[in-house]
Design a protein around this motif. Structure first.
Motif, mmCIF file in Angstrom:
data_model
loop_
_atom_site.group_PDB
_atom_site.id
_atom_site.type_symbol
_atom_site.label_atom_id
_atom_site.label_comp_id
_atom_site.label_asym_id
_atom_site.label_seq_id
_atom_site.Cartn_x
_atom_site.Cartn_y
_atom_site.Cartn_z
ATOM 1 N N ARG A 60 0.830 -1.213 0.000
ATOM 2 C CA ARG A 60 0.000 0.000 0.000
ATOM 3 C C ARG A 60 0.860 1.258 0.000
ATOM 4 N NH1 ARG A 60 -4.195 -0.532 4.671
ATOM 5 N NH2 ARG A 60 -4.167 1.752 4.710
ATOM 6 N N LYS A 61 1.936 1.223 0.763
ATOM 7 C CA LYS A 61 2.826 2.378 0.838
ATOM 8 C C LYS A 61 3.494 2.628 -0.515
ATOM 9 C CE LYS A 61 6.863 4.357 2.917
ATOM 10 N NZ LYS A 61 7.720 4.315 1.737
ATOM 11 N N LYS A 62 3.881 1.535 -1.175
ATOM 12 C CA LYS A 62 4.541 1.662 -2.483
ATOM 13 C C LYS A 62 3.591 2.322 -3.492
ATOM 14 C CE LYS A 62 7.542 -1.286 -5.188
ATOM 15 N NZ LYS A 62 7.852 -2.706 -5.487
ATOM 16 N N ASN A 63 2.327 1.892 -3.462
ATOM 17 C CA ASN A 63 1.330 2.508 -4.353
ATOM 18 C C ASN A 63 1.189 3.997 -4.092
ATOM 19 O OD1 ASN A 63 0.655 0.317 -5.870
ATOM 20 N ND2 ASN A 63 -0.968 -0.378 -4.475
ATOM 21 N N LYS A 64 1.150 4.334 -2.802
ATOM 22 C CA LYS A 64 1.013 5.751 -2.429
ATOM 23 C C LYS A 64 2.228 6.547 -2.880
ATOM 24 C CE LYS A 64 -2.958 5.511 -0.558
ATOM 25 N NZ LYS A 64 -4.084 6.183 -1.205
ATOM 26 N N ASP A 65 3.425 5.928 -2.766
ATOM 27 C CA ASP A 65 4.646 6.603 -3.222
ATOM 28 C C ASP A 65 4.557 6.920 -4.713
ATOM 29 O OD1 ASP A 65 5.870 6.637 -0.772
ATOM 30 O OD2 ASP A 65 6.995 4.770 -1.082
ATOM 31 N N LEU A 66 4.051 5.957 -5.485
ATOM 32 C CA LEU A 66 3.910 6.159 -6.929
ATOM 33 C C LEU A 66 2.930 7.292 -7.235
ATOM 34 C CD1 LEU A 66 3.841 2.486 -8.308
ATOM 35 C CD2 LEU A 66 5.612 4.210 -8.673
ATOM 36 N N GLN A 67 1.798 7.245 -6.488
ATOM 37 C CA GLN A 67 0.793 8.305 -6.672
ATOM 38 C C GLN A 67 1.399 9.677 -6.383
ATOM 39 O OE1 GLN A 67 -2.860 7.721 -4.481
ATOM 40 N NE2 GLN A 67 -3.120 5.643 -5.301
ATOM 41 N N LEU A 68 2.180 9.740 -5.310
ATOM 42 C CA LEU A 68 2.803 11.002 -4.921
ATOM 43 C C LEU A 68 3.766 11.487 -6.008
ATOM 44 C CD1 LEU A 68 3.131 13.124 -2.655
ATOM 45 C CD2 LEU A 68 5.043 11.762 -1.781
ATOM 46 N N ASP A 69 4.575 10.546 -6.546
ATOM 47 C CA ASP A 69 5.508 10.902 -7.618
ATOM 48 C C ASP A 69 4.762 11.506 -8.807
ATOM 49 O OD1 ASP A 69 7.659 10.113 -6.207
ATOM 50 O OD2 ASP A 69 7.922 8.162 -7.187
ATOM 51 N N GLU A 70 3.636 10.868 -9.165
ATOM 52 C CA GLU A 70 2.844 11.350 -10.308
ATOM 53 C C GLU A 70 2.363 12.782 -10.065
ATOM 54 O OE1 GLU A 70 -0.432 8.811 -11.473
ATOM 55 O OE2 GLU A 70 0.974 7.104 -11.588
ATOM 56 N N ILE A 71 1.832 12.991 -8.850
ATOM 57 C CA ILE A 71 1.304 14.318 -8.519
ATOM 58 C C ILE A 71 2.405 15.370 -8.521
ATOM 59 C CG2 ILE A 71 0.322 15.675 -6.616
ATOM 60 C CD1 ILE A 71 -1.543 13.284 -6.120
ATOM 61 N N LEU A 72 3.559 15.023 -7.928
ATOM 62 C CA LEU A 72 4.678 15.970 -7.897
ATOM 63 C C LEU A 72 5.113 16.323 -9.315
ATOM 64 C CD1 LEU A 72 6.837 14.563 -4.929
ATOM 65 C CD2 LEU A 72 5.472 16.671 -4.956
ATOM 66 N N ASP A 73 5.106 15.303 -10.148
ATOM 67 C CA ASP A 73 5.477 15.504 -11.545
ATOM 68 C C ASP A 73 4.509 16.473 -12.224
ATOM 69 O OD1 ASP A 73 7.215 14.810 -13.658
ATOM 70 O OD2 ASP A 73 5.562 13.675 -14.578
ATOM 71 N N LYS A 74 3.198 16.247 -11.977
ATOM 72 C CA LYS A 74 2.172 17.106 -12.564
ATOM 73 C C LYS A 74 2.330 18.545 -12.075
ATOM 74 C CE LYS A 74 -1.467 13.966 -13.846
ATOM 75 N NZ LYS A 74 -2.515 13.095 -13.269
ATOM 76 N N ILE A 75 2.560 18.699 -10.771
ATOM 77 C CA ILE A 75 2.729 20.037 -10.203
ATOM 78 C C ILE A 75 3.920 20.741 -10.841
ATOM 79 C CG2 ILE A 75 3.317 21.305 -8.076
ATOM 80 C CD1 ILE A 75 1.642 19.206 -6.547
ATOM 81 N N ASP A 76 5.023 19.989 -10.987
ATOM 82 C CA ASP A 76 6.219 20.567 -11.625
ATOM 83 C C ASP A 76 5.918 21.051 -13.037
ATOM 84 O OD1 ASP A 76 7.854 20.337 -9.497
ATOM 85 O OD2 ASP A 76 8.884 18.490 -10.158
ATOM 86 N N LYS A 77 5.209 20.194 -13.776
ATOM 87 C CA LYS A 77 4.899 20.548 -15.161
ATOM 88 C C LYS A 77 3.994 21.779 -15.231
ATOM 89 C CE LYS A 77 5.787 16.217 -17.421
ATOM 90 N NZ LYS A 77 5.263 14.850 -17.507
ATOM 91 N N LEU A 78 2.978 21.805 -14.336
ATOM 92 C CA LEU A 78 2.068 22.954 -14.302
ATOM 93 C C LEU A 78 2.823 24.238 -14.006
ATOM 94 C CD1 LEU A 78 -1.073 21.566 -12.428
ATOM 95 C CD2 LEU A 78 -1.025 22.532 -14.729
ATOM 96 N N LYS A 79 3.714 24.166 -12.998
ATOM 97 C CA LYS A 79 4.477 25.353 -12.605
ATOM 98 C C LYS A 79 5.373 25.827 -13.751
ATOM 99 C CE LYS A 79 4.439 25.004 -7.614
ATOM 100 N NZ LYS A 79 5.137 24.521 -6.406
#
Ligand SMILES: [Zn+2]
Length: 250
Positions: free
Chosen positions: A59-78
């Motif tokens: 479960r933690k690994k899945n959450k880590d992946l989700q977090l990476d995706e979101i951080l990536d999206k935020i970076d791209k948006l910025k």
């Protein structure tokens, strides 16, 4: 004592010992079974704890992946911020980033609480594993003790069997065959003592004439009722009384 009878009495003693040893050998696996239950229980709890721990880590690994995706999206948006022309567009853009940031905080919180749970859990797992090692040691120790006991019993058995062959060879074939039949039929007791005109194999009375003959010890006699071989053995007068009154050995 009549020689044949003497050999028969000796053979009975050997066979009684052999039967006793065989019983002991048979009871050995049962003694180990008692230690198997706590061992299996401990193994069961460790397995359960491991499964739970694996699920938490997944479960933690899945959450880590989700977090990476979101951080990536935020970076791209910025990175796109400089391309925005109007205020309206800019507001919408900030709102979008804000939405992702919210998600990011939520997932980070979830990861944190998962990490706490995992840490707590691994402590429990360690305790379970320590417990299993202790139970396993006890089991192995018991296994060793029983293995030694088994070896000793088997070597005693071999010795007795050799002794048995020696005595069996000295008994007349007819008496020996009768002895073997009786041994099988009457629960391992083919030769029994007599006492006060009673056969101690079946507890029936022995006719006085036969009892006298048995006492004379000149021939081989059998009980009229159970057919067992009978013999008479003089006893010290007080021995029975003493053994009856003696406290039980614990
Ligand atoms: Zn009898």
């Amino acid at each position: 004592m009549n020689e044949q009878l003497k050999f028969l009495v000796e053979l009975q003693e050997i066979d009684s010992s052999i039967l006793l040893i065989a019983e002991k050998i048979e009871s050995l696996p049962g003694k180990l079974d008692r230690f198997k239950t706590p061992l299996n229980e401990a193994k069961g709890s460790v397995e359960k704890a491991k499964t739970r721990s694996e699920a938490l880590n997944k479960r933690k690994k899945n959450k880590d992946l989700q977090l990476d995706e979101i951080l990536d999206k935020i970076d791209k948006l910025k990175a796109r911020s400089s391309e925005i022309k109007t205020n309206k567009e800019y507001e919408a853009h900030l709102k979008e980033i804000e939405g992702f940031e919210k998600n990011r905080h939520r997932i980070e919180d979830e990861i944190l609480s998962l990490m706490e749970e995992i840490e707590k859990f691994s402590g429990g797992l360690q305790r379970e594993e320590m417990k299993i090692r202790k139970v396993e040691d006890e089991f192995k120790q018991q296994e060793k003790v029983l293995e030694e006991e088994k070896k000793k019993l088997h070597s005693d058995m071999e010795m007795l069997k050799a002794k048995r062959e020696d005595f069996a060879a000295r008994i007349d074939e007819e008496d020996y065959n009768r002895y073997m039949n009786l041994l099988k039929r009457s629960g391992g007791e083919a030769v029994v003592r007599t006492k006060n005109e009673i056969c101690l194999g079946c507890n029936t009375n022995i006719p006085p004439q036969l009892y006298n003959d048995i006492k004379k010890d000149e021939d081989v006699y059998n009980c009229y009722y159970c057919k067992r071989f009978l013999y008479y053995k003089e006893e010290p007068v007080t021995s029975d009384k003493e053994s009856q009154e003696a406290p039980p050995v614990s």
